[in-house]
Motif scaffolding. Structure first.
Motif, short mmCIF file in Angstrom:
data_model
loop_
_atom_site.label_atom_id
_atom_site.label_comp_id
_atom_site.label_asym_id
_atom_site.label_seq_id
_atom_site.Cartn_x
_atom_site.Cartn_y
_atom_site.Cartn_z
N TRP A 115 -14.73 -38.71 30.62
CA TRP A 115 -13.49 -38.08 31.11
C TRP A 115 -13.73 -37.83 32.81
N LEU A 116 -15.04 -37.91 33.21
CA LEU A 116 -14.95 -37.59 34.62
C LEU A 116 -15.09 -38.99 35.36
N ASP A 117 -14.66 -40.11 34.86
CA ASP A 117 -14.41 -41.57 35.46
C ASP A 117 -13.26 -41.97 34.63
N PRO A 118 -11.95 -41.47 35.23
CA PRO A 118 -10.83 -41.93 34.53
C PRO A 118 -10.45 -43.36 34.63
N ASP A 119 -10.86 -44.05 35.66
CA ASP A 119 -10.78 -45.52 36.22
C ASP A 119 -11.93 -46.30 35.42
N GLY A 120 -12.64 -45.90 34.78
CA GLY A 120 -13.68 -46.62 33.94
C GLY A 120 -13.17 -47.06 32.75
N GLN A 121 -14.08 -47.32 31.74
CA GLN A 121 -13.93 -47.74 30.38
C GLN A 121 -13.19 -46.90 29.59
N ALA A 122 -12.19 -47.31 28.79
CA ALA A 122 -11.53 -46.68 27.92
C ALA A 122 -11.70 -46.96 26.46
N ILE A 123 -11.67 -45.72 25.26
CA ILE A 123 -11.95 -45.91 23.97
C ILE A 123 -10.59 -45.61 23.23
N THR A 124 -10.76 -45.86 22.02
CA THR A 124 -9.41 -45.56 21.14
C THR A 124 -9.56 -44.39 20.38
N ILE A 125 -8.42 -43.64 20.29
CA ILE A 125 -8.27 -42.33 19.44
C ILE A 125 -7.31 -42.84 18.37
N ALA A 126 -7.69 -42.42 17.03
CA ALA A 126 -6.48 -42.67 16.15
C ALA A 126 -6.04 -41.29 15.56
N MET A 127 -4.62 -41.10 15.08
CA MET A 127 -4.16 -40.07 14.56
C MET A 127 -2.98 -40.40 13.45
N ALA A 150 -16.32 -35.72 9.80
CA ALA A 150 -15.17 -35.94 8.81
C ALA A 150 -14.01 -36.22 9.23
N SER A 151 -13.32 -37.20 8.67
CA SER A 151 -12.03 -37.76 9.13
C SER A 151 -10.87 -36.87 9.01
N ALA A 152 -10.26 -36.48 10.08
CA ALA A 152 -9.14 -35.45 10.23
C ALA A 152 -8.09 -36.32 9.70
N GLN A 153 -7.99 -37.72 9.51
CA GLN A 153 -6.77 -38.47 9.28
C GLN A 153 -6.75 -38.31 7.61
N ASP A 154 -8.08 -38.41 7.08
CA ASP A 154 -7.88 -38.30 5.65
C ASP A 154 -7.56 -36.98 5.04
N GLY A 166 7.75 -27.03 8.20
CA GLY A 166 8.46 -27.16 9.50
C GLY A 166 7.58 -27.68 10.67
N PHE A 167 6.36 -28.00 10.30
CA PHE A 167 5.46 -28.64 11.30
C PHE A 167 5.08 -30.03 10.85
N ASP A 168 4.88 -30.95 12.04
CA ASP A 168 4.36 -32.34 11.72
C ASP A 168 2.71 -32.11 11.78
N ILE A 169 2.33 -32.43 10.60
CA ILE A 169 0.70 -32.09 10.29
C ILE A 169 0.12 -33.43 10.82
N ILE A 170 -0.67 -33.36 11.86
CA ILE A 170 -1.32 -34.26 12.47
C ILE A 170 -3.01 -34.05 12.21
N GLY A 171 -3.63 -35.29 11.89
CA GLY A 171 -5.09 -35.27 11.75
C GLY A 171 -5.37 -36.41 13.05
N LEU A 172 -6.33 -35.94 13.95
CA LEU A 172 -6.89 -36.78 14.86
C LEU A 172 -8.28 -37.01 14.59
N ASP A 173 -8.80 -38.18 14.46
CA ASP A 173 -10.08 -38.72 14.50
C ASP A 173 -10.76 -38.54 15.46
N SER A 174 -11.83 -37.58 15.72
CA SER A 174 -12.52 -37.26 17.00
C SER A 174 -13.38 -38.49 17.38
N ARG A 175 -13.33 -38.80 18.54
CA ARG A 175 -14.25 -39.99 19.11
C ARG A 175 -15.51 -40.10 18.49
N GLY A 176 -15.85 -41.29 18.11
CA GLY A 176 -17.20 -41.84 17.53
C GLY A 176 -17.09 -41.67 15.98
#
Length: 348
Positions: A115-127, A150-154, A166-176
């Motif tokens: 996050w200190l190098d926003p112009d460098g390598q990128a990774i993928t986050i799934a939710m 533990a998988s937040a998506q699961d 009334g809420f969209d329930i979202i699980g975001l798998d943390s990086r790694g």
């Protein structure tokens, strides 16, 4: 070394804390309208992004045997090019594209590896999201089951959302972890060998074997995950969460976290206090390095509570007629498994 085709996630040897703390931070959650399938553009008045940093960090204790290692140039699954543009703005303009995944909707987005190098390598986050079902939408609720890893998506699939329609329930798998860019370690056979080592050594030989197995496993993770290992942190995961909030078009983040998930919530509240909506932290971990209160104390309290109940309900629990008798029965059984494991029908 190229990463193997088979992805083995880091195993967890710990359990969640038994202590319970619920923190309620009152706040209003403006609805963004629609069914949550399209991201919204941020308000034109929203200030330019500034990466926050924690007000205080605790000094890390350097283990005496930590070696200097070369970081191999490998790309685990999920290493991708950053979005077009430059700086943090290139990430803020992403559009979420949701697809059907069973009864839920799923999407991915890109974040900086560093996050200190926003112009460098990128990774993928799934939710994964279970959309709101009530006519009056109240916003988004992120949920995290802890672990760490533990998988937040699961978690979304089995999450009891009664009262939260009334809420969209979202699980975001943390990086790694999960379906986000994963830490890759050994092959299935190598990981089986690591997990087969006695994790509760009784003598010097078993202790040496455990240390050797751990070092070998660590080397496998470094060899197959490369620079990713240097950016698996709670702070970087929280920056990912706030980017998800932004891409969803939400001005505030609502969050329910359990166990290690409570630490994520606490870090988010420190780094992004202006973005906190409603937050519940359940079964809180100690956010400091202090050992005045440790996880084992919670386990001991729970065990003694069960033993006391058992001793007073002999018709339902015949492990002993006193608290200590029950504890001796349970611990004796568990200790005996070290030398005489229970047979199973599974050859593995």
């Amino acid at each position: 070394m190229a990463a193997p085709d088979l992805i083995i996630r880091l195993p967890r040897r710990g359990l969640c804390l038994a202590l319970v703390l619920i923190v309620l931070l009152a706040g209003c959650v403006p609805g963004s309208g629609g069914d949550g399938t399209d991201s919204q553009s941020p308000s034109p008045s929203e200030p330019a992004f500034v990466l926050p940093s924690p007000a205080q960090t605790y000094p890390a204790v350097e283990p005496p045997d930590r070696p200097d290692v070369d970081v191999p140039d490998v790309a685990p699954p999920g290493f991708v090019d950053p979005p077009r543009g430059s700086g943090y703005a290139r990430y803020l303009d992403q559009e979420l594209r949701w697809t059907e995944c069973g009864s839920s909707r799923c999407t991915t987005f890109r974040v900086p590896l560093d996050w200190l190098d926003p112009d460098g390598q990128a990774i993928t986050i799934a939710m994964r999201m279970n959309p709101a079902t009530a006519p009056e939408r109240q916003g988004v609720l992120f949920i995290n089951p802890g672990g760490p890893g533990a998988s937040a998506q699961d978690y979304v699939a089995d999450f009891q959302s009664t009262g939260l329609e009334g809420f969209d329930i979202i699980g975001l798998d943390s990086r790694g972890s999960g379906e986000s860019t994963p830490v890759v370690c050994g092959t299935a056979a190598q990981t089986d060998a690591y997990l087969a080592v006695d994790a509760t050594p009784d003598d010097d030989a078993e202790r040496s074997a455990l240390l050797a197995a751990q070092r070998e496993f660590n080397d496998q993770c470094r060899a197959n995950s490369g620079p990713l290992l240097d950016h698996i942190s709670s702070i970087e995961a929280i920056h990912d969460y706030d980017l998800a909030r932004h891409l969803l078009g939400e001005s505030l983040l609502n969050f329910y976290g359990v166990s290690y998930g409570t630490f994520l919530g606490a870090v988010y509240a420190e780094l992004y206090p202006q973005n906190v909506g409603r937050m519940v932290l359940d079964s809180a971990v100690n956010p400091t390095p202090s050992t005045d209160v440790i996880q084992a104390q919670g386990f001991d309290t729970s065990m003694r509570g069960f033993a006391s109940w058992c001793a007073q309900n002999l018709a339902q629990c015949r492990l002993g007629d006193t608290e200590q008798a029950v504890i001796d029965k349970v611990t004796g059984f568990i200790n005996g498994l070290d030398q005489a494991p229970l047979p199973t029908t599974d050859p593995n």
